[in-house]
Design a protein around this motif. Sequence first.
Motif, short mmCIF file in Angstrom:
data_model
loop_
_atom_site.label_atom_id
_atom_site.label_comp_id
_atom_site.label_asym_id
_atom_site.label_seq_id
_atom_site.Cartn_x
_atom_site.Cartn_y
_atom_site.Cartn_z
N GLN A 161 10.68 68.11 36.89
CA GLN A 161 11.54 67.64 35.20
C GLN A 161 12.18 68.85 34.79
O GLN A 161 12.77 69.45 35.04
N VAL A 250 20.47 58.28 27.82
CA VAL A 250 19.27 56.89 28.38
C VAL A 250 18.10 58.02 28.79
O VAL A 250 17.02 57.11 28.48
N PHE A 251 18.33 59.26 28.81
CA PHE A 251 16.94 60.28 28.65
C PHE A 251 16.38 61.14 27.01
O PHE A 251 15.15 60.76 27.37
N SER A 253 15.60 59.36 24.72
CA SER A 253 14.32 58.81 23.30
C SER A 253 12.84 59.08 24.02
O SER A 253 11.86 59.76 23.43
N ARG A 254 12.72 59.64 24.84
CA ARG A 254 11.42 60.13 25.58
C ARG A 254 11.47 61.67 24.84
O ARG A 254 10.55 62.81 25.01
N GLU A 257 10.72 61.99 21.11
CA GLU A 257 9.83 61.38 20.40
C GLU A 257 8.90 61.59 21.76
O GLU A 257 7.39 61.54 20.90
N ALA A 258 8.90 62.62 22.14
CA ALA A 258 7.07 63.37 23.32
C ALA A 258 6.67 63.80 22.79
O ALA A 258 7.92 64.73 22.03
#
Lengths: 258, 333
Positions: A161, A250-251, A253-254, A257-258
């Motif tokens: 990751q 692009v990356f 939002s996750r 919000e995750a």
Amino acid sequence: MTATRTSTLAIRTPEGVVFALQLASPVTRFLAWGVDFVCIMVATSVLGAVVNLLAIFNLDLSQAVTILVFFAVQIGYGFFCEWLWRGQTVGKRFLRLRVVDARGMRLQFSQIVIRNLLRFVDMLPAFYLVGGVATLLNARTQRLGDLAANTIVIRTPQIDQPDLEQMLAGKFNSLRSHPHLEARLRQKITPVEASLALQAILRRDEFEPRARAELFTRLGQYFRSIVEFPPDAVENITDEQYLRNVVDTVFRSRRTEA
Amino acid sequence: MIIDLAKFIAAEQPGWDELDTILKKIEADPHRPLPLDQTRRFHYLYERTAADLAKLNTFANEPDTRRFLESLVARAYGEIHETREKSHRFQPLRWFTVIFPQTFRRHINVFWLTVVITLAGCLFGGMATLLDPESRHVTMPFGHDRMKPSERVAQEEKAKHDRFAGEKATFSTYLMTHNTKVSIFTMALGMTWGVGTIIMLFYNGVSLGAISVDYIADGQGKFLAGWLLPHGSFEIPAILIAGQAGLLLGRALIGRGTRKNLGERLREISTDLVTLIGGVGVMLIWAGLVESFFSQYHEPVIPYMVKIVFGLVELTVLILFLWKSGSRTKLTG
């Protein structure tokens, strides 16, 4: 099911879902075999030394067991490892390769046995020349043993990751002031392009300064053409900064919000 | 299209984790059947994850999640869509006494072909020895061309000491491993559309024919029978069965008379190839023991008639075994 020379094998399930297996290249497989060869040598040497102790009691028995052990290790190494680790030997584990069924089905014991027995032909006349030529000619990089056993060797890279928090935190993103264009960028960009931008940012310090500048110029031009942002958002920022903004967009939002 | 990706992942993640857990359980012990309710759940989770992958395939900002789902779907796909019967726990006795002879009989026509090829080689080797005695230097392996059969027989019968004393186990193991390698090679050469296997069988026949004719022509037929029959009654059929496996492989590659594709043809015979070559391995263990501990001893140590009768009994038992063993047992797979 389709295979291309770009070394992926796409399998379409009856449900209509497509998943791709990355085929291992002949060179990687040869390196894995090199590691396995060393393992076999070490195993036979160690076991040979242990078995030699039997000579204290009976020389004939010791020699017989030595022959048997050499034979068992040379023939059985591939069977044992690939059965135990579901398609992997030490070399394949080391280089993140795995033997799988060519149609994506469960790997059967008979397949493991056949692909390993057929090494007798693949290794002819020396250093796996026949098998090597076969992998170069075959669209799924199969050696003769793989062909007979209906198996392929795939890459199973470990995907770390990315540490986006550390990379993007605290950086101003001028694209954020245009959320509707950001949404369009997320919609238009393909997974491959997103991955390309991310990898370029993650590995930016590995490049020579000149190569780094050239690379980010080309990538910047390309990514600027996907969605056109107003001049106030993109003027006075470098191509590298632009790409960093794209990755953030692009990356983001996750992450948030995750 | 997914509107809220984070919500989507959060909602689906438990299902993916559950599927991963079930897959790990199946992979850890493939023989343990899943209960019906868990099987249904497994199937449901697979379909749901596959659908998730389809949704995510067009979504740019989750390449890692997509790769994770691809790997999950690939693993589950192999378990769900596998139509070949799950391999049973290996039962060595059942495998050798039932599955091996049944497999041999299922492909008996190919075996007869190996017999014909070997006999053709024997004929060629025999004729070569009779018509061109100099050819023995080419046709006879293991130094049999270096002396006349009558000289060797005289030498063996006069021997005062056991030439294999203290080496029997080594010699026996060498024979087993060497012959097994030759057999595997004979089978593996089936990948040359069977041509390599045919050459190996023919060459074996040439050597056998040349040596046999050489001994018979020199009046040493009895010695020959006593020498070859005890181990040859297992060793020669073993090589023929390895050839049977090789020709099966070659036939599958050629694929004449069938509309199935290459993959299906090879898939059909894969278990049979392993069974045949495994049976060959067992036969060669016996042949190696007999050759080392029995065949190499001649009169006056062991009378030739004893060796010949022993060899004939072995051959009869082998024929009965391959012909009848397991014939009343019906295979489920």
